[in-house]
Design a protein around this motif. Structure first.
Motif, short mmCIF file in Angstrom:
data_model
loop_
_atom_site.label_atom_id
_atom_site.label_comp_id
_atom_site.label_asym_id
_atom_site.label_seq_id
_atom_site.Cartn_x
_atom_site.Cartn_y
_atom_site.Cartn_z
N GLY B 257 0.73 -1.37 -0.01
CA GLY B 257 -0.04 -0.09 0.01
C GLY B 257 0.79 1.23 -0.12
N ALA B 258 1.91 1.27 0.50
CA ALA B 258 3.11 2.38 0.81
C ALA B 258 4.00 2.52 -0.22
CB ALA B 258 3.55 2.12 2.05
N LYS B 259 4.51 1.16 -0.93
CA LYS B 259 5.46 1.16 -1.82
C LYS B 259 4.75 1.19 -3.29
CE LYS B 259 9.43 -1.51 -0.45
NZ LYS B 259 10.37 -0.42 -0.25
N GLN B 260 3.79 0.72 -3.61
CA GLN B 260 3.46 0.73 -5.04
C GLN B 260 2.58 1.76 -5.36
OE1 GLN B 260 3.59 -1.95 -7.47
NE2 GLN B 260 3.37 -0.10 -8.59
N HIS B 261 3.16 2.43 -6.26
CA HIS B 261 2.44 3.75 -6.70
C HIS B 261 2.02 3.64 -8.19
CE1 HIS B 261 5.00 5.11 -3.52
NE2 HIS B 261 4.46 6.36 -3.63
N LEU B 262 0.97 4.33 -8.36
CA LEU B 262 0.57 4.37 -9.77
C LEU B 262 1.02 5.75 -10.31
CD1 LEU B 262 -1.68 4.06 -12.10
CD2 LEU B 262 -3.16 5.45 -11.00
N ARG B 263 1.68 5.41 -11.78
CA ARG B 263 2.56 6.53 -12.16
C ARG B 263 1.71 7.29 -13.42
NH1 ARG B 263 8.39 6.98 -12.25
NH2 ARG B 263 8.91 8.45 -13.62
N VAL B 264 1.45 8.42 -13.28
CA VAL B 264 0.54 9.20 -14.41
C VAL B 264 1.30 9.96 -15.16
CG1 VAL B 264 -1.76 10.40 -14.98
CG2 VAL B 264 -1.63 8.11 -13.17
N ILE B 287 1.31 8.45 -7.11
CA ILE B 287 0.30 8.29 -5.83
C ILE B 287 0.68 6.84 -5.32
CG2 ILE B 287 -1.69 7.68 -7.35
CD1 ILE B 287 -3.13 9.33 -5.14
N ALA B 288 0.65 7.03 -3.99
CA ALA B 288 0.74 5.58 -3.39
C ALA B 288 -0.69 4.62 -3.34
CB ALA B 288 1.23 5.62 -2.04
N PHE B 289 -0.78 3.41 -3.47
CA PHE B 289 -1.92 2.65 -3.50
C PHE B 289 -2.83 3.05 -2.23
CE2 PHE B 289 -1.67 -1.20 -6.53
CZ PHE B 289 -1.29 -0.55 -7.58
N GLN B 290 -1.90 3.20 -1.26
CA GLN B 290 -2.78 3.31 0.08
C GLN B 290 -3.54 4.67 -0.18
OE1 GLN B 290 0.18 2.99 3.02
NE2 GLN B 290 0.91 5.02 2.84
N ASP B 291 -2.88 5.64 -0.83
CA ASP B 291 -3.50 7.16 -1.02
C ASP B 291 -4.79 7.09 -2.22
OD1 ASP B 291 -2.01 7.97 1.13
OD2 ASP B 291 -0.72 8.90 -0.50
N ILE B 292 -4.68 6.10 -3.11
CA ILE B 292 -5.91 6.10 -4.03
C ILE B 292 -6.69 5.56 -3.52
CG2 ILE B 292 -6.43 4.86 -6.37
CD1 ILE B 292 -3.60 4.68 -6.99
N VAL B 293 -6.71 4.44 -2.43
CA VAL B 293 -8.04 4.04 -2.21
C VAL B 293 -8.83 4.76 -1.07
CG1 VAL B 293 -7.15 1.39 -2.64
CG2 VAL B 293 -6.72 2.67 -0.37
N THR B 294 -8.33 5.92 -0.65
CA THR B 294 -8.79 6.73 0.05
C THR B 294 -10.09 7.46 -0.62
OG1 THR B 294 -7.55 8.55 -0.46
CG2 THR B 294 -7.09 7.18 1.65
N VAL B 295 -9.98 7.12 -1.73
CA VAL B 295 -11.15 7.69 -2.80
C VAL B 295 -11.93 6.34 -3.27
CG1 VAL B 295 -11.71 8.83 -4.84
CG2 VAL B 295 -9.87 9.61 -3.64
#
Lengths: 202, 355
Positions: B257-264, B287-295
């Motif tokens: 959740g902290a390490k994997q990032h979506l890169r746009v 953006i880190a996965f753990q931040d994406i899933v807050t939406v």
């Protein structure tokens, strides 16, 4: 037989044809090793063209096999060079003096054709005045993307970079400017896990 | 508003973080629950207030640290910034476009004062106040393209237009998704895209080129592209692949959740006035996965996109080995509810996670 049909590949990978006699004010022919056969074929089709030409030939491993036959075609200028690098000052001199209408014929290995073509384009020769015919070895000239060093005559995938020693896999992505394919570390995601090298196109 | 700039790193200890503001304005790239290539071009004429599309060159909280990272990359490897000799005029065009745009769009951060060819450029976040002569290279510490792109987030490919094609003849490339400017410089549009699977056969590049050749001055265009990156590393270059590739194997169920990032990548396209070159800024947002899933909507959708992506694309984007781990994590945030169309977070209207 010195011809090889390359399999279809990606858009940056060069494709080669068969040398055709073309009208021109001057004719420069550069070949290495079995590339001589393409020039000899050209001489059969148009002996006058080759008699008018300046030939630079690099025998590589073929020694004297082709030199006498090329000489017998009677080119206006005939130069045998021990290596491509050794021929470069001469090539640059010829290209610097070239006028509109020069036709360039390249034959032999991809490394030779790529380097000579890049030199010619840098000297302003239009690409449409350049023909290429592959003959002989399918060895590749490779750039290591990591250290930028060039390894000549690579025949296996993966191979060891002659400069930094990394094990690199052979990509089809090709740079005309560098006259080289791209080599990328094969065990980057799993250091030490290097597959056994296999011959290219096997 | 006064922007606060983070002090953070994109290497070593990876202290990069997105604030809540940065998460909400993240350019989420999926407008529906699946993904396939398309020529997804639109006009780059602003966007909703506060979004990354609003300004011509978005400046965000990562600006100062990103410029520091760029300087580190260039010190290590100056070949990341190159310009073939005929591209200098395009470099001046680019410098003008960025200075004018930034000083108009962010007057509290950047100022441009012009008296004929005598220009004064003030970049407050980076503490720069330089006076120089426009079109006179000797009055700047770097060439014009390098000078201005050391002060602008995103990579820059400057494309010469001739023979009905675009030629990558200059660039500043330090935040790239695994491609080498040093190798690709001088290539045409089809050649530098050669390694991309499937899109050639789909006719994507032919259509995209046709569109780009016709981009007019004053009518910039934009599109999004995306990939995946383990750790918030901007410099995922092939040059350094032997250093970052191994980081892909460090993912665990606990740290993903902290390490994997979506890169746009927000890719924009501007016609330049004097050179007729096309500049192609490629701005990277992480953006880190753990931040994406807050939406909640984004969590649901990302799971479905990653799950259903064809193998060759997952391989090309470099995450095929980690896909099972990613799906284990993301499936926790997919309750099967439908998602609203479009890319926006829709926090007020989309239901919270139902599990």
């Amino acid at each position: 037989m010195s011809r090889f049909q390359f399999p279809e590949s990606i858009a940056s990978r060069p494709v080669y044809g068969t040398l055709e006699p073309r009208p021109g004010k001057a004719h420069l022919m550069i070949a290495d090793a079995e590339g001589a056969e393409a020039l000899l074929d050209l001489a059969v089709r148009d002996p006058a063209l080759v008699r008018a030409a300046h030939i630079i030939y690099i025998p590589k491993g073929t020694g004297e096999s082709y030199v006498p036959r090329l000489e017998m075609c009677g080119p206006a200028q005939f130069h045998v060079a021990p290596s491509y690098e050794a021929s470069v000052p001469r090539l640059r001199r010829v290209l610097t003096d070239a006028h509109m209408g020069l036709q360039l014929y390249l034959a032999g290995t991809e490394g030779l054709m790529g380097q000579a073509m890049s030199e010619a384009i840098e000297h302003g020769l239009p690409q449409r005045s350049i023909q290429r015919e592959h003959r002989g070895s399918v060895a590749r000239r490779m750039q290591c993307v990591h250290c930028k060093g060039i390894t000549e005559d690579v025949t296996t995938d993966p191979f060891v970079c002659a400069h930094c020693g990394l094990h690199l896999f052979v990509r089809d992505h090709y740079s005309r400017r560098l006259a080289a394919f791209q080599g990328v570390r094969v065990d980057a995601e799993d250091p030490g896990n290097v597959p056994d090298p296999v011959e290219l196109y096997q | 508003m006064t922007m606060q700039f983070n002090t953070e790193t994109f290497r070593d200890d990876y202290s990069f973080r997105n604030s809540d503001w940065a998460i909400r304005r993240f350019p989420f790239p999926f407008h529906e629950d699946s993904y396939m290539y398309s020529v997804n071009m639109e006009q780059h004429r602003g966007g909703p207030e506060g979004s990354v599309y609003e300004k011509r060159f978005d400046v965000d909280e990562h600006y100062v640290s990103e410029m520091h990272d760029r300087a580190l990359v260039l010190a290590e490897d100056p070949l990341r910034c190159q310009s073939l000799p005929h591209m200098t005029l395009a470099g001046w065009d680019l410098l003008e476009l960025i200075m004018v745009s930034k000083s108009e769009d962010y007057p509290d951060l950047f100022e441009l004062h012009r008296d004929g060819n005598q220009w004064r450029w003030i970049n407050k976040p980076l503490g720069i106040d330089d006076t120089f002569t426009f079109l006179d290279e000797t009055t700047l510490p770097y060439g014009p393209m390098e000078y201005i792109t050391r002060q602008t987030q995103g990579d820059f490919a400057v494309l010469d237009q001739r023979e009905e094609n675009l030629w990558m003849d200059a660039g500043m490339v330090t935040t790239q998704a695994d491609w080498s400017l040093d190798f690709d410089i001088g290539m045409n549009f089809f050649e530098w895209h050669a390694p991309v699977p499937r899109a050639h056969e789909m006719g994507i590049f032919k259509r995209a080129l046709k569109f780009l050749l016709n981009v007019q001055q004053g009518s910039p265009a934009r599109r999004l592209n995306w990939t995946m990156t383990v750790n918030p590393r901007l410099d995922t270059s092939p040059e350094n692949y032997h250093k970052w590739g191994v980081e892909k194997t460090t993912l665990t169920p606990e740290n993903i959740g902290a390490k994997q990032h979506l890169r746009v990548e927000l890719q924009t396209f501007f016609r330049l006035p004097r050179s007729n070159a096309l500049v192609f800024p490629i701005r990277c947002y992480l953006i880190a996965f753990q931040d994406i899933v807050t939406v909640p909507k984004w969590g649901r959708r990302l799971h479905r996109v990653v799950r259903d992506l064809p193998e060759d694309l997952a391989d090309y984007k470099g995450f095929i080995a980690n896909r099972p781990l990613m799906l284990d994590y993301l499936s926790q945030y997919d309750d099967g509810l439908p998602t609203s169309p479009g890319v926006w977070p829709d926090l007020e209207t989309e239901p919270p996670l139902q599990k």
